[in-house]
Structures are given as structure tokens and as C-alpha cells.
Design a protein around this motif. Structure first.
Motif, PDB file in Angstrom:
ATOM      1  N   ASP A 259     -45.435  -6.440   5.219  1.00 13.53           N
ATOM      2  CA  ASP A 259     -46.121  -5.209   4.817  1.00 13.53           C
ATOM      3  C   ASP A 259     -46.601  -5.329   3.369  1.00 13.53           C
ATOM      4  O   ASP A 259     -46.492  -6.394   2.759  1.00 13.53           O
ATOM      5  N   HIS A 260     -47.115  -4.218   2.841  1.00 12.75           N
ATOM      6  CA  HIS A 260     -47.715  -4.244   1.511  1.00 12.75           C
ATOM      7  C   HIS A 260     -46.844  -3.591   0.437  1.00 12.75           C
ATOM      8  O   HIS A 260     -47.245  -3.560  -0.730  1.00 12.75           O
ATOM      9  N   ARG A 261     -45.681  -3.062   0.780  1.00 12.93           N
ATOM     10  CA  ARG A 261     -44.884  -2.379  -0.238  1.00 12.93           C
ATOM     11  C   ARG A 261     -43.389  -2.615  -0.029  1.00 12.93           C
ATOM     12  O   ARG A 261     -42.753  -3.330  -0.808  1.00 12.93           O
ATOM     13  N   LEU A 262     -42.768  -2.012   1.007  1.00 10.63           N
ATOM     14  CA  LEU A 262     -41.320  -2.068   1.168  1.00 10.63           C
ATOM     15  C   LEU A 262     -40.814  -3.494   1.296  1.00 10.63           C
ATOM     16  O   LEU A 262     -39.973  -3.952   0.509  1.00 10.63           O
ATOM     17  N   TYR A 263     -41.329  -4.227   2.283  1.00 14.88           N
ATOM     18  CA  TYR A 263     -40.843  -5.590   2.494  1.00 14.88           C
ATOM     19  C   TYR A 263     -41.529  -6.599   1.588  1.00 14.88           C
ATOM     20  O   TYR A 263     -41.011  -7.705   1.387  1.00 14.88           O
ATOM     21  N   ALA A 264     -42.668  -6.217   1.032  1.00 15.23           N
ATOM     22  CA  ALA A 264     -43.244  -7.057  -0.017  1.00 15.23           C
ATOM     23  C   ALA A 264     -42.282  -7.122  -1.202  1.00 15.23           C
ATOM     24  O   ALA A 264     -42.059  -8.183  -1.799  1.00 15.23           O
ATOM     25  N   GLY A 265     -41.682  -5.967  -1.544  1.00 10.52           N
ATOM     26  CA  GLY A 265     -40.682  -5.949  -2.601  1.00 10.52           C
ATOM     27  C   GLY A 265     -39.434  -6.726  -2.237  1.00 10.52           C
ATOM     28  O   GLY A 265     -38.861  -7.450  -3.065  1.00 10.52           O
ATOM     29  N   ALA A 266     -39.014  -6.590  -0.969  1.00 10.83           N
ATOM     30  CA  ALA A 266     -37.844  -7.343  -0.515  1.00 10.83           C
ATOM     31  C   ALA A 266     -38.102  -8.851  -0.565  1.00 10.83           C
ATOM     32  O   ALA A 266     -37.211  -9.634  -0.920  1.00 10.83           O
ATOM     33  N   MET A 267     -39.334  -9.261  -0.227  1.00 11.90           N
ATOM     34  CA  MET A 267     -39.679 -10.687  -0.285  1.00 11.90           C
ATOM     35  C   MET A 267     -39.635 -11.202  -1.711  1.00 11.90           C
ATOM     36  O   MET A 267     -39.161 -12.319  -1.974  1.00 11.90           O
ATOM     37  N   ALA A 268     -40.074 -10.391  -2.650  1.00 13.21           N
ATOM     38  CA  ALA A 268     -39.998 -10.795  -4.054  1.00 13.21           C
ATOM     39  C   ALA A 268     -38.547 -10.989  -4.483  1.00 13.21           C
ATOM     40  O   ALA A 268     -38.223 -11.919  -5.233  1.00 13.21           O
ATOM     41  N   ASP A 269     -37.665 -10.134  -3.968  1.00 16.36           N
ATOM     42  CA  ASP A 269     -36.236 -10.277  -4.286  1.00 16.36           C
ATOM     43  C   ASP A 269     -35.665 -11.551  -3.669  1.00 16.36           C
ATOM     44  O   ASP A 269     -34.848 -12.243  -4.283  1.00 16.36           O
ATOM     45  N   PRO A 283     -48.606 -10.047   4.219  1.00 15.44           N
ATOM     46  CA  PRO A 283     -48.928  -8.859   5.010  1.00 15.44           C
ATOM     47  C   PRO A 283     -50.028  -9.161   6.023  1.00 15.44           C
ATOM     48  O   PRO A 283     -51.067  -9.711   5.663  1.00 15.44           O
ATOM     49  N   ALA A 284     -49.796  -8.800   7.276  1.00 12.82           N
ATOM     50  CA  ALA A 284     -50.759  -9.095   8.344  1.00 12.82           C
ATOM     51  C   ALA A 284     -51.289  -7.840   9.018  1.00 12.82           C
ATOM     52  O   ALA A 284     -52.252  -7.924   9.782  1.00 12.82           O
ATOM     53  N   LEU A 285     -50.665  -6.687   8.781  1.00  8.51           N
ATOM     54  CA  LEU A 285     -51.037  -5.453   9.481  1.00  8.51           C
ATOM     55  C   LEU A 285     -51.795  -4.512   8.551  1.00  8.51           C
ATOM     56  O   LEU A 285     -51.334  -4.212   7.445  1.00  8.51           O
ATOM     57  N   GLU A 286     -52.955  -4.048   9.012  1.00  7.37           N
ATOM     58  CA  GLU A 286     -53.723  -3.038   8.284  1.00  7.37           C
ATOM     59  C   GLU A 286     -54.291  -2.042   9.281  1.00  7.37           C
ATOM     60  O   GLU A 286     -54.425  -2.346  10.470  1.00  7.37           O
ATOM     61  N   VAL A 365     -65.867   2.517   5.484  1.00  3.65           N
ATOM     62  CA  VAL A 365     -64.581   2.217   6.098  1.00  3.65           C
ATOM     63  C   VAL A 365     -63.585   1.806   5.016  1.00  3.65           C
ATOM     64  O   VAL A 365     -63.921   1.031   4.111  1.00  3.65           O
ATOM     65  N   ILE A 366     -62.367   2.346   5.109  1.00  3.91           N
ATOM     66  CA  ILE A 366     -61.279   1.979   4.202  1.00  3.91           C
ATOM     67  C   ILE A 366     -60.210   1.249   5.001  1.00  3.91           C
ATOM     68  O   ILE A 366     -59.818   1.690   6.091  1.00  3.91           O
ATOM     69  N   ALA A 367     -59.748   0.121   4.473  1.00  2.00           N
ATOM     70  CA  ALA A 367     -58.617  -0.599   5.051  1.00  2.00           C
ATOM     71  C   ALA A 367     -57.360  -0.198   4.294  1.00  2.00           C
ATOM     72  O   ALA A 367     -57.334  -0.256   3.059  1.00  2.00           O
ATOM     73  N   PHE A 368     -56.334   0.206   5.039  1.00  2.00           N
ATOM     74  CA  PHE A 368     -55.074   0.654   4.441  1.00  2.00           C
ATOM     75  C   PHE A 368     -53.945  -0.323   4.767  1.00  2.00           C
ATOM     76  O   PHE A 368     -53.824  -0.802   5.892  1.00  2.00           O
ATOM     77  N   GLY A 369     -53.111  -0.568   3.781  1.00  2.00           N
ATOM     78  CA  GLY A 369     -51.872  -1.281   4.006  1.00  2.00           C
ATOM     79  C   GLY A 369     -50.755  -0.315   4.339  1.00  2.00           C
ATOM     80  O   GLY A 369     -50.881   0.903   4.176  1.00  2.00           O
ATOM     81  N   THR A 370     -49.635  -0.877   4.816  1.00  2.00           N
ATOM     82  CA  THR A 370     -48.514  -0.062   5.263  1.00  2.00           C
ATOM     83  C   THR A 370     -47.243  -0.437   4.519  1.00  2.00           C
ATOM     84  O   THR A 370     -47.139  -1.504   3.913  1.00  2.00           O
ATOM     85  N   SER A 371     -46.283   0.456   4.580  1.00  2.00           N
ATOM     86  CA  SER A 371     -44.945   0.200   4.068  1.00  2.00           C
ATOM     87  C   SER A 371     -43.981   0.492   5.207  1.00  2.00           C
ATOM     88  O   SER A 371     -43.851   1.641   5.624  1.00  2.00           O
ATOM     89  N   HIS A 372     -43.340  -0.558   5.730  1.00  2.00           N
ATOM     90  CA  HIS A 372     -42.470  -0.503   6.907  1.00  2.00           C
ATOM     91  C   HIS A 372     -43.323  -0.483   8.185  1.00  2.00           C
ATOM     92  O   HIS A 372     -43.726   0.582   8.653  1.00  2.00           O
ATOM     93  N   PRO A 373     -43.601  -1.657   8.753  1.00  3.63           N
ATOM     94  CA  PRO A 373     -44.547  -1.745   9.873  1.00  3.63           C
ATOM     95  C   PRO A 373     -44.078  -1.082  11.157  1.00  3.63           C
ATOM     96  O   PRO A 373     -44.912  -0.685  11.980  1.00  3.63           O
ATOM     97  N   CYS A 374     -42.752  -0.945  11.352  1.00  2.00           N
ATOM     98  CA  CYS A 374     -42.256  -0.317  12.591  1.00  2.00           C
ATOM     99  C   CYS A 374     -42.901   1.042  12.814  1.00  2.00           C
ATOM    100  O   CYS A 374     -43.213   1.411  13.956  1.00  2.00           O
ATOM    101  N   LEU A 375     -43.100   1.787  11.747  1.00  2.09           N
ATOM    102  CA  LEU A 375     -43.551   3.166  11.856  1.00  2.09           C
ATOM    103  C   LEU A 375     -45.062   3.273  11.990  1.00  2.09           C
ATOM    104  O   LEU A 375     -45.592   4.377  12.083  1.00  2.09           O
ATOM    105  N   THR A 376     -45.744   2.129  12.026  1.00  2.00           N
ATOM    106  CA  THR A 376     -47.173   2.120  12.354  1.00  2.00           C
ATOM    107  C   THR A 376     -47.406   1.618  13.772  1.00  2.00           C
ATOM    108  O   THR A 376     -48.209   2.193  14.514  1.00  2.00           O
ATOM    109  N   PHE A 377     -46.705   0.578  14.174  1.00  2.00           N
ATOM    110  CA  PHE A 377     -46.902   0.050  15.532  1.00  2.00           C
ATOM    111  C   PHE A 377     -46.687   1.118  16.593  1.00  2.00           C
ATOM    112  O   PHE A 377     -47.395   1.165  17.596  1.00  2.00           O
ATOM    113  N   ASP A 378     -45.679   1.980  16.395  1.00  2.00           N
ATOM    114  CA  ASP A 378     -45.362   2.934  17.464  1.00  2.00           C
ATOM    115  C   ASP A 378     -46.409   4.036  17.604  1.00  2.00           C
ATOM    116  O   ASP A 378     -46.303   4.879  18.497  1.00  2.00           O
ATOM    117  N   LYS A 379     -47.428   4.043  16.750  1.00  2.00           N
ATOM    118  CA  LYS A 379     -48.520   5.004  16.892  1.00  2.00           C
ATOM    119  C   LYS A 379     -49.575   4.535  17.903  1.00  2.00           C
ATOM    120  O   LYS A 379     -50.435   5.319  18.305  1.00  2.00           O
TER     121      LYS A 379
END
Length: 400
Positions: A259-269, A283-286, A365-379
Motif C-alpha cells: 500500500d501507500h501508507r500503513l504498510y509502506a511505513g511498516a516496510m520502512a521499519d 504498492p500495486a493497488l490504486e 481522472v485522479i488515481a488514489f493510493g490506499t492505506s491497508h488494502p484489505c479494506l479496498t478489495f472487499d468493495k
């Protein structure tokens, strides 16, 4: 999303041939992530059973298995059924199997040849499972779940584990084959130390159970790891020399699209803790959506809402603008808008704070990144897999 193409060599453009909003997974980043995490697990002598609840997308399960995954982790009996229906035969249900209708689903999968594992943490659940599967003439593989104080499920101490081992031994239809845990609920002042201690406890528990002779698998399973602390769990497995005589299994799920925020930060850690690691997840999901209104200076309303994209722990992150309306000739070239800010999201509308002189038009058109992909796939019932040029390669159905 209105395309009739399915899987094609050259599908429609996401920007011109697909009804927006639409969720897109970029093939280059997807392929990179699949290979990266499989290499990581292999390097630590661990198997990979990615958590399928992240995407519930069988096309991605297939890719994960083809990349070398040992099996797929699921959270519920219906999820297991959906995965098995699409060719996944080794199913790790990292959850308690409760309720006879759910037990019936798992029993039917076992009858059809599935290799199924679930977790237990109470004598009451063990007794119910034992009665049900004995009546079906089946054996069910179970793992003792090791929990943490203040967490969710799982045995909290050695006395609970000892009592649970005795309860399982009294049920001939249950086969105790290892230990499962989840470190993601650990919180406090020094989380790194606490996760490392939990990993050691997990390993010590499976070793003690194996030494006692109660496990009914020659190479007992020991499994944990979400998408934040996978390196520390792998470290615990590696330090304990589990490559021989055990089946260590890592279960991250979000890595497949990152993702672009939550797990991006975890990856940096992770990279800070493991500086020797080569490369990182991408990040692969937009999610792509049209600007639908410019009602006042400095404000854009985008046709994107809570029904289309995850909005916690962070609001959608604007990444790029495609000026399809404001610049029809060159509008397919992306323009960075990462300085723009999502301020509010409703069911079908996203509020963007933008520069008052921003060159933007209704229909862009705007492309958006996500934070925590689980909560986007289920949409989504279908997700587009696209190449780097935004051509749709495949429409991937989801099964939530």
C-alpha cells in the motif's frame, strides 16, 4: 465497471474503456511483490501461506501458489470453500471453527480432498469439534492458538495450553499438529522486543509439545506473521533452527499489493531492522475516479466514496491526475498531485483540497493510493489487473 473483455492480451485502457471508479492492480509491482516475499520466506527456511482474506481473489491465489506458496490462509469456512472451489487444496484457517454450519463446510471440503487446518483455544470448542467430526467419521487437523494478554483469541499461559492438550487428546477425531499465533495485536512501549519475545514463546511452545509426544505430525507446524512484523517472526524461526523437523509457516497477506501508507511505513521499519535486505515491496493497488464537480475555489469533488475505497486508518491518498478533460491531447500523461489532500469521504464522494489555480477540469481522472488494502478489495466484485500503460490485462473476480 463495464467491460466485457475478461482476460485478454490487449484489453481496454483503464482511462478510456472502463467505467470509473475502478480498482486496479499494476502487474509490474504485483510480480515484483510475489517474487520478493517468496524469496524472503525461502531465505529463512520458512513456507509461505499468504492470508487470502486480503484480496479474496482466486487469480491472485493462483499467482501466489505458482510463485511457491505452501498454501493459502483464510479466516472463515466460506472463504475456505471459495478458495478450494478455485483450486486451492491446502487451506490454513487461522481462526476458530465455531458453529455446526461452518463445521459442515469444512467437513465437505475434507471429503472432497482438501487439506485443512484450523485453530483451537478452548476445551468447549475442542469438545464440539470432536463430536461433530467423529460423527462424520473424519479427522480434523488442529493447531493450538497462542495468544497475548489484551489481544484477541488464543491461550494466554502454559496452564491453559496444558489443559487444551488434554482436551484434544480426549477427542480421537482431532489431530493436534502444531501451534499458531498472531503477533499483530502486540502493543506497548517496545513492540519490537515484545514481538521478538512472542516469537521465541511460539517456538518454545511447539518444541515442548513435540518433545512431549502429543503432536500427530512428523514435522509439526508453527505459524504466525501478519504483514507488519513478518521479519521478526522469520527471525525467530531461523534462530530456532526449525528448517529440519518442523514446518514453519509465515502468513502475511497484504504484501501481494502492499500500500501507500500503513504498510509502506511498516516496510520502512523492516528495512531499518534488516538493512541487508535487497529491494522492498511496492504498492500495486490504486483506485481511479473522475473529478465530478469543482463547486468552489480550492475544492474538487471526486466520484469516489466509502463504497469504492478503504478510508481507515488513512483517507484515500491522491497520487496522480490524468487531464482527460482539461488537456484532451496530452491528458493521458500522469501529473503528480501527491500534495493534494483528501479532507472528507462520503458514500460516493471524496472531497479534495487542491490549489486554487490547479489546472483541473470536470472529467479529469485522479488515481488514489490506499492505506491497508484489505479494506479496498472487499468493495469490489472485480478488480482490473493492468500493465504499466494502464491497459487492462485481466478482470479478476473477488469472492467475499
Amino acid at each position: 465497471m463495464n467491460t466485457d473483455k475478461g482476460t485478454t492480451e490487449t484489453g481496454p485502457s483503464l482511462l478510456g474503456g472502463v467505467s470509473l471508479p475502478a480498482a486496479a492492480v499494476f502487474e509490474p509491482a504485483l510480480a515484483h511483490n510475489l517474487a520478493w516475499m517468496q524469496r524472503f520466506a525461502d531465505a529463512h527456511g520458512a513456507h509461505l501461506a499468504p492470508h487470502g482474506k486480503t484480496t479474496m481473489t482466486p487469480s491472485l491465489f493462483t499467482r501466489q501458489l505458482e510463485a511457491g506458496a505452501w498454501g493459502i490462509t483464510l479466516a472463515t469456512a466460506p472463504q475456505c470453500r471459495a478458495a478450494f472451489a478455485h483450486g486451492v487444496t491446502r487451506l490454513l484457517m487461522a481462526n476458530q471453527l465455531v458453529g455446526e454450519p461452518n463445521m459442515a463446510i469444512i467437513a465437505e471440503l475434507v471429503e472432497q480432498g482438501a487439506e485443512v487446518y484450523c485453530v483451537v483455544d478452548s476445551a468447549a470448542n475442542v469438545a464440539h469439534l470432536g463430536r461433530y467430526f467423529a460423527a462424520r467419521g473424519q479427522s480434523l487437523n488442529v493447531l493450538i492458538e497462542l495468544g497475548v494478554m489484551g489481544g484477541r483469541c488464543g491461550c494466554r499461559d502454559a496452564d491453559q495450553i496444558e489443559a487444551l492438550v488434554a482436551a484434544i487428546a480426549a477427542q480421537p477425531a482431532l489431530a493436534l499438529v502444531g501451534v499458531e499465533g498472531y503477533e499483530g495485536m502486540i502493543a506497548g512501549g517496545n513492540e519490537v522486543a515484545a514481538v521478538r519475545a512472542y516469537g521465541e514463546r511460539l517456538v518454545d511452545t511447539v518444541k515442548a509439545l513435540r518433545a512431549s509426544g502429543v503432536l500427530r505430525r512428523e514435522a509439526p507446524i508453527v505459524t504466525a506473521s501478519g504483514s507488519k512484523w513478518f521479519d521478526l517472526i522469520a527471525e525467530a524461526f531461523d534462530k530456532a533452527a526449525l528448517r529440519e523437523g518442523y514446518t514453519p509457516v509465515l502468513r502475511p497477506g497484504c504484501y501481494v499489493v502492499h500500500d501507500h501508507r500503513l504498510y509502506a511505513g511498516a516496510m520502512a521499519d523492516v528495512k531499518a531492522r534488516q538493512p541487508q535486505l535487497e529491494g522492498e515491496l511496492k504498492p500495486a493497488l490504486e483506485v481511479f475516479a473522475h473529478v465530478q464537480s469543482l463547486p468552489e475555489p480550492g475544492l474538487a469533488i471526486v466520484a469516489l466514496g466509502k463504497r469504492d475505497i478503504g478510508h481507515e486508518p488513512d483517507l484515500p491518498l491522491p497520487l496522480r491526475r490524468y487531464a482527460l478533460a482539461s488537456n484532451p491531447e496530452g491528458g493521458r500523461e500522469p501529473v503528480d498531485v501527491s500534495g493534494w489532500q483528501t479532507t472528507h469521504i462520503m458514500d460516493q464522494h471524496t472531497f479534495l483540497k487542491i490549489p486554487e489555480d490547479a489546472p483541473i477540469a470536470v472529467g479529469d481522472v485522479i488515481a488514489f493510493g490506499t492505506s491497508h488494502p484489505c479494506l479496498t478489495f472487499d468493495k469490489w466484485r472485480r478488480v482490473c489487473r493492468v500493465d504499466a500503460a494502464l491497459n487492462v490485462i485481466e478482470e479478476m473476480p473477488t469472492y467475499f
